[in-house]
Design an enzyme around this catalytic site. Structure first.
Site, PDB file in Angstrom:
ATOM      1  N   GLN A 130     -18.885  54.813 -20.296  1.00  0.00           N
ATOM      2  CA  GLN A 130     -17.630  54.108 -20.045  1.00  0.00           C
ATOM      3  C   GLN A 130     -16.925  53.777 -21.355  1.00  0.00           C
ATOM      4  O   GLN A 130     -17.511  53.167 -22.249  1.00  0.00           O
ATOM      5  CB  GLN A 130     -17.894  52.823 -19.272  1.00  0.00           C
ATOM      6  CG  GLN A 130     -16.658  52.027 -18.908  1.00  0.00           C
ATOM      7  CD  GLN A 130     -17.006  50.655 -18.368  1.00  0.00           C
ATOM      8  OE1 GLN A 130     -17.141  49.695 -19.130  1.00  0.00           O
ATOM      9  NE2 GLN A 130     -17.158  50.549 -17.050  1.00  0.00           N
ATOM     10  N   GLY A 131     -15.663  54.163 -21.487  1.00  0.00           N
ATOM     11  CA  GLY A 131     -14.862  53.857 -22.668  1.00  0.00           C
ATOM     12  C   GLY A 131     -13.806  52.816 -22.365  1.00  0.00           C
ATOM     13  O   GLY A 131     -12.620  53.153 -22.218  1.00  0.00           O
ATOM     14  N   SER A 133     -14.232  48.945 -23.642  1.00  0.00           N
ATOM     15  CA  SER A 133     -14.182  47.971 -24.728  1.00  0.00           C
ATOM     16  C   SER A 133     -13.852  48.614 -26.068  1.00  0.00           C
ATOM     17  O   SER A 133     -14.201  49.765 -26.334  1.00  0.00           O
ATOM     18  CB  SER A 133     -15.512  47.226 -24.858  1.00  0.00           C
ATOM     19  OG  SER A 133     -15.783  46.479 -23.700  1.00  0.00           O
ATOM     20  N   GLU A 249     -18.368  46.445  -9.143  1.00  0.00           N
ATOM     21  CA  GLU A 249     -19.640  46.099  -9.781  1.00  0.00           C
ATOM     22  C   GLU A 249     -20.473  45.121  -8.954  1.00  0.00           C
ATOM     23  O   GLU A 249     -21.638  44.918  -9.237  1.00  0.00           O
ATOM     24  CB  GLU A 249     -19.379  45.493 -11.171  1.00  0.00           C
ATOM     25  CG  GLU A 249     -18.896  46.488 -12.182  1.00  0.00           C
ATOM     26  CD  GLU A 249     -18.848  45.898 -13.571  1.00  0.00           C
ATOM     27  OE1 GLU A 249     -19.724  46.220 -14.389  1.00  0.00           O
ATOM     28  OE2 GLU A 249     -17.931  45.119 -13.852  1.00  0.00           O
ATOM     29  N   GLU A 377     -16.810  33.030 -20.757  1.00  0.00           N
ATOM     30  CA  GLU A 377     -15.532  32.332 -20.879  1.00  0.00           C
ATOM     31  C   GLU A 377     -14.478  32.992 -19.981  1.00  0.00           C
ATOM     32  O   GLU A 377     -13.724  32.307 -19.270  1.00  0.00           O
ATOM     33  CB  GLU A 377     -15.063  32.331 -22.335  1.00  0.00           C
ATOM     34  CG  GLU A 377     -15.903  31.474 -23.266  1.00  0.00           C
ATOM     35  CD  GLU A 377     -17.221  32.132 -23.668  1.00  0.00           C
ATOM     36  OE1 GLU A 377     -18.060  31.457 -24.275  1.00  0.00           O
ATOM     37  OE2 GLU A 377     -17.403  33.330 -23.368  1.00  0.00           O
TER      38      GLU A 377
END
Length: 392
Positions: A130-131, A133, A249, A377
């Site tokens: 997965q690209g 972040s 997810e 957060e």
């Protein structure tokens, strides 16, 4: 842990148990419970095991049969995941494709993309990374700066991605790129591209995590190319695809996480009894808290799964809080395991990663859980705004 499934699923449960008992043998049985989404231990054995699952028709259970799936019900998938976790079978290697990319293609992909990629995922011929972040865009996907521009019948990609799980094992990446840098809003002008790894313009560098496992990678794109038809969804509409993908997810994927933590709690209790730490009242209270946490996770998972089986949205809040709760609870369990191990926990029996004890591995790997998959957060912001309806 049983869910609100129809009595007809009992026969399917028996089928799963029978298959696992006949095939989870030899080298596979010797690697029970090995690996995880953050641990590449025994990679080749796990690839072989995944191919065994493929041959048995246990990958992509709910995917349509025309793409190589089994066309099973969600209830059957729940049954399978439960039995798989109970059997402590080796962790699957292509979870990025099975849990995220595959469902994404089924929802947003073209017919040609589905027929080309889905069967190769199920046969374990393609491993995907997965690209999403980037160094300056972790949980804030709208801030990605990796760019793609159209050049004839291809896209040209330039930029960097990081924290790509098992990226150094992948031969394809699904990458969110900025294709309209002048868009008025940050989340506008993003496009989801499928990019082959085996080319000159892609460089992948593995990164070792705290436990010494090469769990993830950083990926550099320098004039990397992919065909024009490798866009998932529409050009400049990647935000919708990304949000839809991340929403996949939760659900049945919660089951192995919850059962694995229950098993770990039993291991920590056994270690406390063996070391004598169980005699300490404060330690017993912390053990009780850890056990209670797993039961809360069990109840939450049951609510989410039962809601999915009934086709209702009543468990959306439970799903939204599950990752936040589980990651914090697992970190506390790792800390407790280390405290019980005592001074021995500060010493390695051999170099990383082989020299780690159960307590050390649990402690180290859990540190990142409040970061990956959405930092705590960010998760709290999502819960406050989308679940509780509070202002930004």
């Amino acid at each position: 842990m049983e869910y609100d499934t129809a009595p007809a699923e009992a026969a399917f449960r028996d089928e799963v148990r029978q298959w696992l008992s006949e095939h989870l043998v030899g080298e596979f049985a010797a690697h029970r419970g090995v690996g995880s989404p953050t641990d590449d231990t025994a990679w080749e054995v796990r690839v072989a095991w995944e191919k065994e699952l493929s041959a048995g028709g246990w990958l992509g259970l709910t995917w349509p049969t025309e793409y190589g799936g089994r066309g099973a019900t969600l209830a059957q998938e729940v049954v399978f995941e439960t039995e798989y976790a109970r059997a402590a079978a080796p962790a699957r290697v292509n979870s990025q494709a099975l849990e995220l990319l595959g469902p994404m293609l089924l929802e947003f992909g073209s017919e040609e993309q589905k027929r080309r990629f889905l069967p190769r995922i199920l046969s374990v011929d393609d491993i995907w990374g997965q690209g999403f972040s980037e160094p300056g865009a972790g949980s804030d996907i709208a801030a990605v700066s990796c760019r793609a521009r159209r050049d004839g019948d291809q896209w040209v990609v330039d930029g960097q991605k990081v924290w790509t799980t098992f990226g150094h094992q992948a031969n394809w990446l699904y990458v969110v790129c900025r294709t309209h840098p002048d868009a008025s809003l940050r989340h506008k002008g993003l496009t989801m591209l499928l990019v082959p790894v085996d080319q000159e313009g892609v460089e992948i560098r593995p990164i070792a995590n705290l436990a010494g496992s090469e769990e993830f990678s950083e990926c550099f794109f320098t004039g990397a190319r992919t065909d024009a038809d490798m866009v998932v969804g529409e050009v400049d509409d990647g935000w919708r695809v990304v949000m839809g993908t991340l929403g996949m997810e939760r659900g049945a994927a919660l089951i192995p996480m919850q059962l694995a933590m229950e098993h770990e709690v039993h291991q920590v209790v056994a270690a406390a009894r063996e070391s004598g730490a169980f005699e300490d009242a404060r330690t017993r209270q912390r053990l009780a808290d850890a056990y209670i946490a797993t039961q809360l996770m069990r109840a939450t998972t049951a609510r989410v799964v039962s809601g999915l089986l009934r086709g209702t949205t009543e468990a959306d809040a439970a799903a939204a809080t599950s990752k936040l709760f589980a990651s914090v609870a697992h970190q506390r369990l790792g800390e407790l395991a280390m405290d019980i191990e005592g001074p021995a926990g500060q010493v390695l029996s051999s170099p990383l990663p082989e020299g780690l004890s159960f307590a050390q591995r649990t402690f180290l790997l859990s540190r990142a859980e409040t970061i990956y998959g959405g930092t705590s957060e960010i998760q709290r912001n999502i819960i406050s705004e989308r679940v509780l309806g509070l202002p930004r």
